[in-house]
Design a protein around this motif. Structure first.
Motif, PDB file in Angstrom:
ATOM      1  N   UNK A  19      -6.213  -8.389  -1.629  1.00  0.00           N
ATOM      2  CA  UNK A  19      -5.640  -8.995  -2.823  1.00  0.00           C
ATOM      3  C   UNK A  19      -5.366 -10.478  -2.607  1.00  0.00           C
ATOM      4  N   UNK A  20      -5.570 -11.257  -3.661  1.00  0.00           N
ATOM      5  CA  UNK A  20      -5.360 -12.707  -3.584  1.00  0.00           C
ATOM      6  C   UNK A  20      -3.908 -13.089  -3.820  1.00  0.00           C
ATOM      7  N   UNK A  46      -3.656  -3.232   8.292  1.00  0.00           N
ATOM      8  CA  UNK A  46      -3.092  -4.324   7.487  1.00  0.00           C
ATOM      9  C   UNK A  46      -4.092  -5.369   7.028  1.00  0.00           C
ATOM     10  N   UNK A  47      -5.282  -5.459   7.666  1.00  0.00           N
ATOM     11  CA  UNK A  47      -6.183  -6.540   7.312  1.00  0.00           C
ATOM     12  C   UNK A  47      -5.490  -7.881   7.482  1.00  0.00           C
ATOM     13  N   UNK A  48      -5.678  -8.741   6.489  1.00  0.00           N
ATOM     14  CA  UNK A  48      -4.960 -10.030   6.506  1.00  0.00           C
ATOM     15  C   UNK A  48      -4.103 -10.151   5.243  1.00  0.00           C
ATOM     16  N   UNK A  49      -3.540  -9.036   4.826  1.00  0.00           N
ATOM     17  CA  UNK A  49      -2.812  -8.966   3.558  1.00  0.00           C
ATOM     18  C   UNK A  49      -1.743 -10.046   3.389  1.00  0.00           C
TER      19      UNK A  49
END
Length: 211
Positions: A19-20, A46-49
């Motif tokens: 999400x942006x 988590x990715x890079x959330x």
């Protein structure tokens, strides 16, 4: 999903799940966890959330686990943090200030490596896993965190109309996988504007507290 599937997604920048902005449902419902400032929040897969940015800005410590080192390096770069890194065998530990991210297979992460956590925020982890893995994941997360309270977000839509991930999750599955350790309180069920590729979809938020 095989690890290679997710590595390829990050290598090819096919990260539509990223999400942006910080998730509006996190902002709306995070208070239900009733955490003191400087609490340690675990964000699995988590990715890079940007949710991590928000949690840090709220004065919390954040610990995450992520398969892709590309995602983790981008996360620290976007936070303008220079992490230190140590090899822990099957897991790499990146850390700086109030942020700890473990890179590797979450099923190989131990509670000794993770350390104490005060709550779990799961927006994109449970829904990323195939049905055959989700019960194992729920049990592992419960054991890892020693039954820490959770804010869990998942999706509901007609799975026959669209192949996951993210996968469609039923309320009964959540009961089956969590009710032996948690009381489940459903908080919100907003419709997703436009659905998933035109397929009507709902986002479900629940708060899990240890029984």
């Amino acid at each position: 999903m095989q690890a290679e599937f997710w590595h390829n997604k990050w290598q090819q920048k096919q990260i539509g799940f990223h999400l942006a902005q910080s998730n509006p449902l996190l902002l709306k419902h995070f208070h239900t966890l009733a955490l003191a400032k400087n609490s340690r929040v675990f964000v699995p897969l988590c990715g890079k959330t940007l949710d991590i940015h928000w949690l840090l800005a709220k004065g919390h410590q954040v610990v995450g686990c992520e398969l892709s080192e590309i995602a983790v390096r981008e996360l620290f770069n976007e936070l303008k943090l220079e992490p230190e890194c140590r090899d822990m065998g099957n897991i790499k530990h990146f850390y700086a200030n109030n942020l700890d991210i473990f890179v590797g297979d979450i099923f190989k992460l131990t509670k000794q490596q993770l350390g104490q956590v005060d709550a779990i925020y799961d927006r994109a982890a449970y829904v990323a896993l195939p049905e055959t893995t989700r019960a194992k994941y729920a049990a592992h997360l419960t054991e890892l965190s020693q039954q820490a309270p959770q804010l869990l977000i998942y999706f509901q839509y007609d799975q026959s109309q669209l192949e996951g991930p993210p996968f469609a999750i039923s309320d009964s599955e959540i009961k089956n996988n969590y009710q032996s350790n948690y009381q489940i309180n459903w908080l919100d069920r907003p419709a997703i504007a436009g659905g998933f590729k035109g397929v009507p979809a709902t986002e479900v938020v629940c708060h899990l507290t240890a029984t």
